[in-house]
Scaffold this motif. Sequence first.
Motif, PDB file in Angstrom:
ATOM      1  N   SER A 151      -4.976  -5.251  -8.199  1.00 10.37           N
ATOM      2  CA  SER A 151      -4.030  -4.366  -8.881  1.00 10.37           C
ATOM      3  C   SER A 151      -4.637  -3.796 -10.158  1.00 10.37           C
ATOM      4  O   SER A 151      -4.500  -2.603 -10.441  1.00 10.37           O
ATOM      5  CB  SER A 151      -2.734  -5.115  -9.204  1.00 10.37           C
ATOM      6  OG  SER A 151      -1.853  -4.270  -9.916  1.00 10.37           O
ATOM      7  N   ARG A 152      -5.310  -4.629 -10.913  1.00  8.01           N
ATOM      8  CA  ARG A 152      -5.931  -4.157 -12.157  1.00  8.01           C
ATOM      9  C   ARG A 152      -6.979  -3.082 -11.864  1.00  8.01           C
ATOM     10  O   ARG A 152      -7.022  -2.044 -12.525  1.00  8.01           O
ATOM     11  CB  ARG A 152      -6.564  -5.318 -12.915  1.00  8.01           C
ATOM     12  CG  ARG A 152      -7.135  -4.852 -14.253  1.00  8.01           C
ATOM     13  CD  ARG A 152      -7.610  -5.985 -15.091  1.00  8.01           C
ATOM     14  NE  ARG A 152      -8.733  -6.630 -14.407  1.00  8.01           N
ATOM     15  CZ  ARG A 152      -9.146  -7.857 -14.668  1.00  8.01           C
ATOM     16  NH1 ARG A 152      -8.530  -8.591 -15.557  1.00  8.01           N
ATOM     17  NH2 ARG A 152     -10.163  -8.356 -14.034  1.00  8.01           N
TER      18      ARG A 152
ATOM     19  N   GLN B  51      -5.376   0.268 -10.784  1.00  3.44           N
ATOM     20  CA  GLN B  51      -4.795   0.999 -11.909  1.00  3.44           C
ATOM     21  C   GLN B  51      -5.870   1.571 -12.832  1.00  3.44           C
ATOM     22  O   GLN B  51      -5.749   2.708 -13.308  1.00  3.44           O
ATOM     23  CB  GLN B  51      -3.849   0.089 -12.696  1.00  3.44           C
ATOM     24  CG  GLN B  51      -2.608  -0.274 -11.889  1.00  3.44           C
ATOM     25  CD  GLN B  51      -1.736  -1.242 -12.641  1.00  3.44           C
ATOM     26  OE1 GLN B  51      -1.058  -0.843 -13.578  1.00  3.44           O
ATOM     27  NE2 GLN B  51      -1.753  -2.510 -12.251  1.00  3.44           N
TER      28      GLN B  51
ATOM     29  N   PRO C 113       1.390  -0.413  -9.592  1.00  8.96           N
ATOM     30  CA  PRO C 113       0.528  -1.603  -9.559  1.00  8.96           C
ATOM     31  C   PRO C 113       0.078  -1.994  -8.142  1.00  8.96           C
ATOM     32  O   PRO C 113      -0.954  -2.635  -7.990  1.00  8.96           O
ATOM     33  CB  PRO C 113       1.402  -2.698 -10.172  1.00  8.96           C
ATOM     34  CG  PRO C 113       2.317  -1.961 -11.097  1.00  8.96           C
ATOM     35  CD  PRO C 113       2.619  -0.669 -10.366  1.00  8.96           C
ATOM     36  N   GLU C 114       0.811  -1.570  -7.129  1.00 11.61           N
ATOM     37  CA  GLU C 114       0.492  -1.966  -5.756  1.00 11.61           C
ATOM     38  C   GLU C 114      -0.187  -0.886  -4.921  1.00 11.61           C
ATOM     39  O   GLU C 114      -0.851  -1.214  -3.935  1.00 11.61           O
ATOM     40  CB  GLU C 114       1.765  -2.391  -5.004  1.00 11.61           C
ATOM     41  CG  GLU C 114       2.465  -3.588  -5.581  1.00 11.61           C
ATOM     42  CD  GLU C 114       3.390  -3.234  -6.743  1.00 11.61           C
ATOM     43  OE1 GLU C 114       3.868  -2.077  -6.814  1.00 11.61           O
ATOM     44  OE2 GLU C 114       3.605  -4.102  -7.610  1.00 11.61           O
TER      45      GLU C 114
ATOM     46  N   ARG D 156      -4.339   0.054  -1.689  1.00 14.20           N
ATOM     47  CA  ARG D 156      -3.206  -0.872  -1.672  1.00 14.20           C
ATOM     48  C   ARG D 156      -3.715  -2.226  -2.151  1.00 14.20           C
ATOM     49  O   ARG D 156      -4.700  -2.735  -1.628  1.00 14.20           O
ATOM     50  CB  ARG D 156      -2.641  -0.985  -0.271  1.00 14.20           C
ATOM     51  CG  ARG D 156      -1.401  -1.868  -0.210  1.00 14.20           C
ATOM     52  CD  ARG D 156      -0.747  -1.706   1.116  1.00 14.20           C
ATOM     53  NE  ARG D 156      -0.527  -0.284   1.330  1.00 14.20           N
ATOM     54  CZ  ARG D 156       0.579   0.245   1.787  1.00 14.20           C
ATOM     55  NH1 ARG D 156       1.582  -0.535   2.103  1.00 14.20           N
ATOM     56  NH2 ARG D 156       0.710   1.535   1.958  1.00 14.20           N
ATOM     57  N   ALA D 157      -3.037  -2.783  -3.159  1.00 16.24           N
ATOM     58  CA  ALA D 157      -3.458  -4.048  -3.748  1.00 16.24           C
ATOM     59  C   ALA D 157      -2.480  -5.157  -3.411  1.00 16.24           C
ATOM     60  O   ALA D 157      -1.270  -4.952  -3.404  1.00 16.24           O
ATOM     61  CB  ALA D 157      -3.548  -3.896  -5.269  1.00 16.24           C
ATOM     62  N   ASP D 158      -3.018  -6.336  -3.118  1.00 23.34           N
ATOM     63  CA  ASP D 158      -2.195  -7.535  -3.037  1.00 23.34           C
ATOM     64  C   ASP D 158      -2.908  -8.628  -3.831  1.00 23.34           C
ATOM     65  O   ASP D 158      -3.861  -8.345  -4.562  1.00 23.34           O
ATOM     66  CB  ASP D 158      -1.884  -7.937  -1.592  1.00 23.34           C
ATOM     67  CG  ASP D 158      -3.094  -8.340  -0.779  1.00 23.34           C
ATOM     68  OD1 ASP D 158      -4.087  -8.825  -1.362  1.00 23.34           O
ATOM     69  OD2 ASP D 158      -3.058  -8.192   0.454  1.00 23.34           O
TER      70      ASP D 158
END
Length: 96
Positions: free
Chosen positions: A14-15, A18, A34-35, A50-52
Amino acid sequence: MSVSLARVPTASASRYLQQLAKHWSHKMVVTFSPEEGTIDFPNGSRLEMRADSETLDVALTVPAGEDVERMRGVVASHLDRFAFREAPLTFDWREG
């Protein structure tokens, strides 16, 4: 049109998503949370992320006539800059 997919293992997905979105937002059309994030490049390419908690999934769409390997390199090198503590990140690029 070519689609390249990669699943990048990192606990900081996520970091990095962004940071990359903010970095390119002054030059390109960018939307992000954030996602999820989308970046539209001037050459017609599009990066979707896409972040997890364990991975950053990226989908890079490159129009015909553009250099797919170069665009993969641009994305990977920029993400590695933000991930300097754990770089180089592992990109398992495959055709989508």
